[in-house]
Motif scaffolding. Structure first.
Motif, PDB file in Angstrom:
ATOM      1  N   GLN A  72       0.826  -1.207   0.000  1.00 42.75           N
ATOM      2  CA  GLN A  72       0.000   0.000   0.000  1.00 42.75           C
ATOM      3  C   GLN A  72       0.864   1.261   0.000  1.00 42.75           C
ATOM      4  OE1 GLN A  72      -3.849  -0.374   0.229  1.00 42.75           O
ATOM      5  NE2 GLN A  72      -2.718  -2.035  -0.721  1.00 42.75           N
ATOM      6  N   LEU A  73       1.970   1.205   0.724  1.00 45.02           N
ATOM      7  CA  LEU A  73       2.870   2.359   0.773  1.00 45.02           C
ATOM      8  C   LEU A  73       3.518   2.611  -0.585  1.00 45.02           C
ATOM      9  CD1 LEU A  73       4.206   4.554   2.481  1.00 45.02           C
ATOM     10  CD2 LEU A  73       5.962   2.877   3.131  1.00 45.02           C
ATOM     11  N   VAL A  74       3.960   1.539  -1.241  1.00 45.56           N
ATOM     12  CA  VAL A  74       4.547   1.677  -2.579  1.00 45.56           C
ATOM     13  C   VAL A  74       3.519   2.260  -3.551  1.00 45.56           C
ATOM     14  CG1 VAL A  74       5.417   0.378  -4.563  1.00 45.56           C
ATOM     15  CG2 VAL A  74       6.265  -0.140  -2.269  1.00 45.56           C
ATOM     16  N   ALA A  75       2.282   1.757  -3.489  1.00 44.50           N
ATOM     17  CA  ALA A  75       1.231   2.261  -4.377  1.00 44.50           C
ATOM     18  C   ALA A  75       0.943   3.731  -4.102  1.00 44.50           C
ATOM     19  CB  ALA A  75      -0.038   1.433  -4.208  1.00 44.50           C
ATOM     20  N   ALA A  76       0.960   4.127  -2.826  1.00 40.20           N
ATOM     21  CA  ALA A  76       0.716   5.530  -2.475  1.00 40.20           C
ATOM     22  C   ALA A  76       1.812   6.435  -3.031  1.00 40.20           C
ATOM     23  CB  ALA A  76       0.624   5.682  -0.961  1.00 40.20           C
ATOM     24  N   LEU A  77       3.075   6.010  -2.901  1.00 48.03           N
ATOM     25  CA  LEU A  77       4.181   6.813  -3.421  1.00 48.03           C
ATOM     26  C   LEU A  77       4.134   6.883  -4.942  1.00 48.03           C
ATOM     27  CD1 LEU A  77       7.036   5.513  -1.077  1.00 48.03           C
ATOM     28  CD2 LEU A  77       5.857   7.718  -0.965  1.00 48.03           C
ATOM     29  N   TRP A  78       3.785   5.774  -5.557  1.00 47.03           N
ATOM     30  CA  TRP A  78       3.642   5.742  -7.016  1.00 47.03           C
ATOM     31  C   TRP A  78       2.549   6.722  -7.460  1.00 47.03           C
ATOM     32  CZ3 TRP A  78       2.672   0.431  -9.918  1.00 47.03           C
ATOM     33  CH2 TRP A  78       2.601   0.661 -11.292  1.00 47.03           C
ATOM     34  N   ALA A  79       1.403   6.658  -6.794  1.00 44.69           N
ATOM     35  CA  ALA A  79       0.302   7.552  -7.151  1.00 44.69           C
ATOM     36  C   ALA A  79       0.685   9.018  -6.952  1.00 44.69           C
ATOM     37  CB  ALA A  79      -0.941   7.204  -6.329  1.00 44.69           C
ATOM     38  N   ALA A  80       1.345   9.307  -5.847  1.00 47.62           N
ATOM     39  CA  ALA A  80       1.767  10.684  -5.597  1.00 47.62           C
ATOM     40  C   ALA A  80       2.752  11.154  -6.661  1.00 47.62           C
ATOM     41  CB  ALA A  80       2.397  10.794  -4.208  1.00 47.62           C
ATOM     42  N   GLY A  81       3.628  10.247  -7.100  1.00 47.63           N
ATOM     43  CA  GLY A  81       4.629  10.601  -8.099  1.00 47.63           C
ATOM     44  C   GLY A  81       4.044  10.950  -9.446  1.00 47.63           C
ATOM     45  N   ILE A  82       2.868  10.410  -9.782  1.00 45.00           N
ATOM     46  CA  ILE A  82       2.248  10.727 -11.071  1.00 45.00           C
ATOM     47  C   ILE A  82       1.079  11.692 -10.906  1.00 45.00           C
ATOM     48  CG2 ILE A  82       2.976   8.569 -12.142  1.00 45.00           C
ATOM     49  CD1 ILE A  82       0.244   7.415 -11.672  1.00 45.00           C
ATOM     50  N   GLY A  83       0.977  12.292  -9.715  1.00 46.90           N
ATOM     51  CA  GLY A  83      -0.006  13.344  -9.502  1.00 46.90           C
ATOM     52  C   GLY A  83      -1.419  12.879  -9.222  1.00 46.90           C
ATOM     53  N   GLN A  84      -1.620  11.611  -8.868  1.00 47.38           N
ATOM     54  CA  GLN A  84      -2.952  11.110  -8.538  1.00 47.38           C
ATOM     55  C   GLN A  84      -3.181  11.288  -7.025  1.00 47.38           C
ATOM     56  OE1 GLN A  84      -3.425   7.094  -9.959  1.00 47.38           O
ATOM     57  NE2 GLN A  84      -3.199   7.661 -12.099  1.00 47.38           N
ATOM     58  N   SER A  85      -3.565  12.476  -6.640  1.00 49.83           N
ATOM     59  CA  SER A  85      -3.643  12.822  -5.225  1.00 49.83           C
ATOM     60  C   SER A  85      -4.671  11.974  -4.477  1.00 49.83           C
ATOM     61  CB  SER A  85      -3.987  14.306  -5.067  1.00 49.83           C
ATOM     62  OG  SER A  85      -3.020  15.110  -5.678  1.00 49.83           O
ATOM     63  N   ALA A  86      -5.860  11.806  -5.062  1.00 51.81           N
ATOM     64  CA  ALA A  86      -6.905  11.045  -4.383  1.00 51.81           C
ATOM     65  C   ALA A  86      -6.495   9.590  -4.202  1.00 51.81           C
ATOM     66  CB  ALA A  86      -8.219  11.138  -5.153  1.00 51.81           C
ATOM     67  N   VAL A  87      -5.894   9.012  -5.235  1.00 56.10           N
ATOM     68  CA  VAL A  87      -5.439   7.622  -5.151  1.00 56.10           C
ATOM     69  C   VAL A  87      -4.333   7.495  -4.114  1.00 56.10           C
ATOM     70  CG1 VAL A  87      -4.406   5.710  -6.440  1.00 56.10           C
ATOM     71  CG2 VAL A  87      -6.089   7.198  -7.546  1.00 56.10           C
ATOM     72  N   ALA A  88      -3.414   8.456  -4.096  1.00 57.73           N
ATOM     73  CA  ALA A  88      -2.342   8.440  -3.106  1.00 57.73           C
ATOM     74  C   ALA A  88      -2.905   8.529  -1.692  1.00 57.73           C
ATOM     75  CB  ALA A  88      -1.370   9.593  -3.359  1.00 57.73           C
ATOM     76  N   SER A  89      -3.948   9.345  -1.523  1.00 55.14           N
ATOM     77  CA  SER A  89      -4.582   9.478  -0.216  1.00 55.14           C
ATOM     78  C   SER A  89      -5.184   8.148   0.241  1.00 55.14           C
ATOM     79  CB  SER A  89      -5.672  10.546  -0.270  1.00 55.14           C
ATOM     80  OG  SER A  89      -6.416  10.587   0.929  1.00 55.14           O
ATOM     81  N   ILE A  90      -5.861   7.456  -0.671  1.00 60.27           N
ATOM     82  CA  ILE A  90      -6.504   6.186  -0.314  1.00 60.27           C
ATOM     83  C   ILE A  90      -5.462   5.135   0.033  1.00 60.27           C
ATOM     84  CG2 ILE A  90      -7.865   4.269  -1.236  1.00 60.27           C
ATOM     85  CD1 ILE A  90      -9.451   6.410  -2.846  1.00 60.27           C
ATOM     86  N   PHE A  91      -4.481   4.945  -0.847  1.00 60.56           N
ATOM     87  CA  PHE A  91      -3.476   3.914  -0.572  1.00 60.56           C
ATOM     88  C   PHE A  91      -2.611   4.284   0.631  1.00 60.56           C
ATOM     89  CE2 PHE A  91      -3.963   2.552  -5.170  1.00 60.56           C
ATOM     90  CZ  PHE A  91      -4.565   1.340  -4.849  1.00 60.56           C
ATOM     91  N   GLY A  92      -2.306   5.570   0.792  1.00 57.62           N
ATOM     92  CA  GLY A  92      -1.529   5.987   1.959  1.00 57.62           C
ATOM     93  C   GLY A  92      -2.277   5.755   3.256  1.00 57.62           C
ATOM     94  N   THR A  93      -3.594   6.021   3.233  1.00 56.25           N
ATOM     95  CA  THR A  93      -4.406   5.785   4.417  1.00 56.25           C
ATOM     96  C   THR A  93      -4.432   4.302   4.783  1.00 56.25           C
ATOM     97  OG1 THR A  93      -5.802   7.698   3.933  1.00 56.25           O
ATOM     98  CG2 THR A  93      -6.721   6.023   5.397  1.00 56.25           C
ATOM     99  N   PHE A  94      -4.604   3.444   3.771  1.00 56.70           N
ATOM    100  CA  PHE A  94      -4.642   2.012   4.061  1.00 56.70           C
ATOM    101  C   PHE A  94      -3.268   1.447   4.395  1.00 56.70           C
ATOM    102  CE2 PHE A  94      -8.878   2.223   2.170  1.00 56.70           C
ATOM    103  CZ  PHE A  94      -9.576   1.523   3.151  1.00 56.70           C
TER     104      PHE A  94
END
Length: 215
Positions: A72-94
């Motif tokens: 989940q942390l890797v997915a959150a960092l990946w999402a943040a890196g490509i500017g998907q803020s909402a997705v990063a928030s969800i994966f970071g939270t989980f």
């Protein structure tokens, strides 16, 4: 000079735009986030329904920490890196949920946090209540997304609430019910994984339902 340059530019064939080169910061973070979420959910569900003895509460921790939490942390960092803020928030939270669950189990079973045995139930209730509130907020925040996502988070919040009451009442029946709810949202996670994998391999996505809110 200006007229000559203009004419020359009109006669010159247009150069095609170079295609973007795929790199590490592209693609869909859900391809890591969703399957690692599924495996942790299955392990947790099996524990709740009594697949392992009650004393083996730490049975899913290896999967939850090493696969789900990190995934989940890797997915959150990946999402943040490509500017998907909402997705990063969800994966970071989980990522926070799964990692904190693993540390909660390890901390209580090894006495890391100085929590006396008679306060273990209240500590678990604190954990479950806090996360039920946050996942409930996530559920409301996804009302503009396809309904499959809202249903997923609603089921997670329901499972947390059921397990909270099971913990407070020391009810094996409610704990088992919570495990079955976990299996339901794990199955929905499998559906979402097939959706994102189909898109990633050039296919069509699966139907996810209309959002409950629009505009």
């Amino acid at each position: 000079m200006i007229a000559s340059d203009t004419a020359t530019s009109h006669e010159r064939p247009a150069q095609p735009e170079p295609e973007p080169t795929p790199g590490p910061l592209s693609g869909d973070p859900a391809l890591i986030g969703v399957p690692t979420f599924i495996v942790g959910s299955i392990a947790l569900g099996l524990t709740l329904v009594g697949f392992v003895p009650a004393a083996a509460v730490g049975a899913p921790v290896a999967i939850i920490l090493a696969a789900t939490g990190i995934g989940q942390l890797v997915a959150a960092l990946w999402a943040a890196g490509i500017g998907q803020s909402a997705v990063a928030s969800i994966f970071g939270t989980f990522a926070g949920f799964w990692l904190s669950y693993g540390f909660l189990v390890l901390g209580l079973t090894h006495g890391w946090f100085g929590v006396p045995a008679e306060s273990a139930t209240a500590t678990q209730a604190l954990f479950l209540t806090s996360w039920a509130v946050v996942v409930g907020l996530l559920t409301l925040a996804t009302l503009r997304l396809p309904v499959a996502y809202t249903l997923l988070f609603g089921l997670i919040a329901t499972a947390l609430t059921v397990v909270l009451f099971a913990t407070l009442q020391d009810s094996a029946g409610l704990q088992t019910l919570g495990g079955y709810v976990v299996f339901i949202f794990a199955a929905l996670g499998c559906y979402l994984f097939l959706h994102v994998m189909s898109l990633a391999t050039g296919g069509r996505g699966l139907p996810l339902g209309r959002p409950l809110l629009s505009g």
